[in-house]
Motif scaffolding. Structure first.
Motif, PDB file in Angstrom:
ATOM      1  N   VAL A 190       0.777  -1.155  -0.022  1.00 48.34           N
ATOM      2  CA  VAL A 190      -0.022  -0.219   0.142  1.00 48.34           C
ATOM      3  C   VAL A 190       0.974   1.279  -0.131  1.00 48.34           C
ATOM      4  O   VAL A 190       1.964   1.277   0.528  1.00 48.34           O
ATOM      5  N   ASN A 191       0.228   2.326  -0.557  1.00 52.41           N
ATOM      6  CA  ASN A 191       0.759   3.552  -0.461  1.00 52.41           C
ATOM      7  C   ASN A 191       0.320   4.516   0.585  1.00 52.41           C
ATOM      8  O   ASN A 191      -0.758   4.323   0.897  1.00 52.41           O
ATOM      9  N   PRO A 225       1.536  -1.184  -5.951  1.00 51.59           N
ATOM     10  CA  PRO A 225       0.411  -0.661  -4.890  1.00 51.59           C
ATOM     11  C   PRO A 225      -0.371   0.587  -5.736  1.00 51.59           C
ATOM     12  O   PRO A 225       0.393   1.512  -6.221  1.00 51.59           O
ATOM     13  N   SER A 226      -1.673   0.403  -5.655  1.00 53.11           N
ATOM     14  CA  SER A 226      -2.267   1.553  -6.485  1.00 53.11           C
ATOM     15  C   SER A 226      -3.312   2.179  -5.385  1.00 53.11           C
ATOM     16  O   SER A 226      -3.974   3.066  -5.910  1.00 53.11           O
ATOM     17  N   PRO A 286       2.848   3.435 -13.092  1.00 53.05           N
ATOM     18  CA  PRO A 286       3.431   2.218 -12.386  1.00 53.05           C
ATOM     19  C   PRO A 286       4.931   2.270 -12.103  1.00 53.05           C
ATOM     20  O   PRO A 286       5.437   1.516 -11.256  1.00 53.05           O
ATOM     21  N   ASP A 287       5.328   2.769 -13.072  1.00 50.19           N
ATOM     22  CA  ASP A 287       7.012   2.689 -12.976  1.00 50.19           C
ATOM     23  C   ASP A 287       7.575   3.440 -11.806  1.00 50.19           C
ATOM     24  O   ASP A 287       8.741   3.223 -11.220  1.00 50.19           O
ATOM     25  N   GLU A 288       6.896   4.479 -11.569  1.00 46.18           N
ATOM     26  CA  GLU A 288       7.263   5.353 -10.589  1.00 46.18           C
ATOM     27  C   GLU A 288       6.968   4.859  -9.029  1.00 46.18           C
ATOM     28  O   GLU A 288       7.273   5.594  -8.098  1.00 46.18           O
ATOM     29  N   VAL A 289       6.277   3.925  -8.824  1.00 41.54           N
ATOM     30  CA  VAL A 289       5.739   3.078  -7.539  1.00 41.54           C
ATOM     31  C   VAL A 289       6.552   2.117  -7.299  1.00 41.54           C
ATOM     32  O   VAL A 289       6.732   1.068  -7.948  1.00 41.54           O
TER      33      VAL A 289
END
Length: 405
Positions: A194-195, A267-268, A307-310
């Motif tokens: 999770v973020n 994680p989104s 997604p590449d930045e998370v």
């Protein structure tokens, strides 16, 4: 969209692939009436709704959001309606956002515990009110047209990154293929990666974590062949436990539900920490692993992340149940107190547990370290609690108290 603002069957499904409905529920400031608080939460809710409108929905899937809006919100209700109209206009054809109006009971909600903030401010998230709202708002869902229904909720100040619906759909599909998922019926799934977004003057400090618990917005029901169920109302995502351990797994299995935690995806979900809110700011005590930290210029800029930045674990999806933590329950029967714990579920080979009987700050009884997860105290005075110490490798790793008995 039909003239009544509801989706037709043709719009709800597609001709190719599995017909899946992702059904999200949220409540705007349920039992809150303070104008200042409503104003603060509306500014956060704007970002919540915007994040929902920007979901990237796969082929064969419809994403529908129901916002429960009480009739006492006045100008803030009007602003929510305008917000939803703008968001719907900007959303893709597979996204539907709509409002369900409801009225609080004239007598309020007297059966709950007013000392609990979650009950005092959000009674509609609790049974039986959540079930009543769901039934009233979703009697148009055509279960016969669906192969799969995903039921999920989100709080009115958190956000979904644009690929969250994709994550929910993909995890649900993979759960039916993974050999570790042995339950054939309804699944309760909790995403653990999770973020957490901590807001401040410098923007948002985004921490990406693997937690011991799943949070509202990241836990959901997977219902295959929903037409075969007698009804859908028992499967409220607000009823899914945050703790994903063996005890909760057994409890849900008694209701005909399989419980599984999941890790290893991008994680989104962003659990927003706005500073002055009702919940504990940090989740440091629940962290399994820190995946990374990302500075973001502003809350709105979160929605531009890719997604590449998370940060994430580049590994196959993991399905399972966590070992969990020690829990203690004390039950009085006259002058005898029976003690039940989760020790047998969580114990490692070098684990031991001992028990103190506490009356205020005074120790009035004690059972030495052993591997017994269930014990009994006799001739117990009134007004005591049981304190358990979990020792692993010769060191105390947990202390937990029961309620007073």
């Amino acid at each position: 969209m039909t003239a009544e603002g509801q989706m037709s069957t043709e719009e709800s499904t597609t001709a190719e692939g599995a017909r899946t409905l992702v059904l999200l529920e949220t409540i705007f400031c349920d039992y809150e009436s303070d104008p200042e608080i409503l104003g603060n939460y509306f500014s956060r809710f704007e970002l919540t709704v915007t994040s929902l409108s920007r979901q990237e929905v796969p082929e064969g899937v419809t994403f529908r959001t129901t916002i429960y809006l009480s009739t006492d919100k006045g100008e803030w209700g009007d602003r929510v309606r305008a917000l939803v109209a703008r968001a719907q206009e900007a959303a893709s054809p597979r996204v539907e956002i709509r409002i369900h109006d409801y009225t609080h009971p004239e007598i309020g909600y007297p059966e709950g515990d007013p000392t609990r903030v979650d009950w005092a401010k959000n009674p509609s998230k609790h049974s039986p009110y959540r079930e009543q709202l769901f039934e009233a708002a979703h009697n148009d869902v055509d279960r016969n047209s669906l192969d799969r229904l995903l039921r999920v909720t989100i709080d009115d100040d958190d956000i979904w990154l644009p690929w969250h619906v994709k994550n929910l759909v993909e995890v649900a599909a993979r759960a039916r293929e993974d050999e570790r998922v042995s339950w054939d019926g309804v699944l309760a799934i909790g995403l653990l990666d999770v973020n957490l977004g901590y807001t401040g003057e410098g923007g948002v400090a985004l921490e990406t974590l693997a937690l011991e618990r799943t949070l509202t917005g990241d836990k959901y029901y997977v219902i295959d062949k929903p037409a075969e169920l007698e009804t859908l109302w028992p499967y409220s995502p607000w009823s899914i436990p945050e703790v994903m351990d063996l005890n909760q797994k057994r409890r849900l299995e008694q209701r005909g539900i399989g419980l599984y935690a999941v890790r290893n995806y991008v994680p989104s979900f962003v659990y927003m920490r706005w500073g002055q809110n009702l919940s504990i700011q940090r989740k440091d005590g629940l962290i399994i692993r820190t995946l990374g930290r990302t500075p973001v210029a502003s809350p709105a800029a979160l929605l531009d992340l890719t997604p590449d930045e998370v940060p994430h674990v580049d590994a196959p999806l993991w399905f399972g149940i966590l070992r969990g933590r020690l829990s203690v329950e004390a039950r009085r029967n006259g002058t005898t107190v029976d003690v039940f714990t989760s020790f047998d579920d969580i114990a490692l080979p070098d684990s031991e547990v001992c028990y103190y009987l506490m009356q205020g700050a005074e120790k009035v009884g004690m059972l030495p370290y052993s591997r017994k997860g269930r014990v009994m105290f006799r001739n117990v005075p009134p007004g005591v609690k049981v304190r358990a110490y979990h020792k692993r490798g010769g060191k105390v790793v947990e202390r937990i108290d029961s309620r007073l008995v």
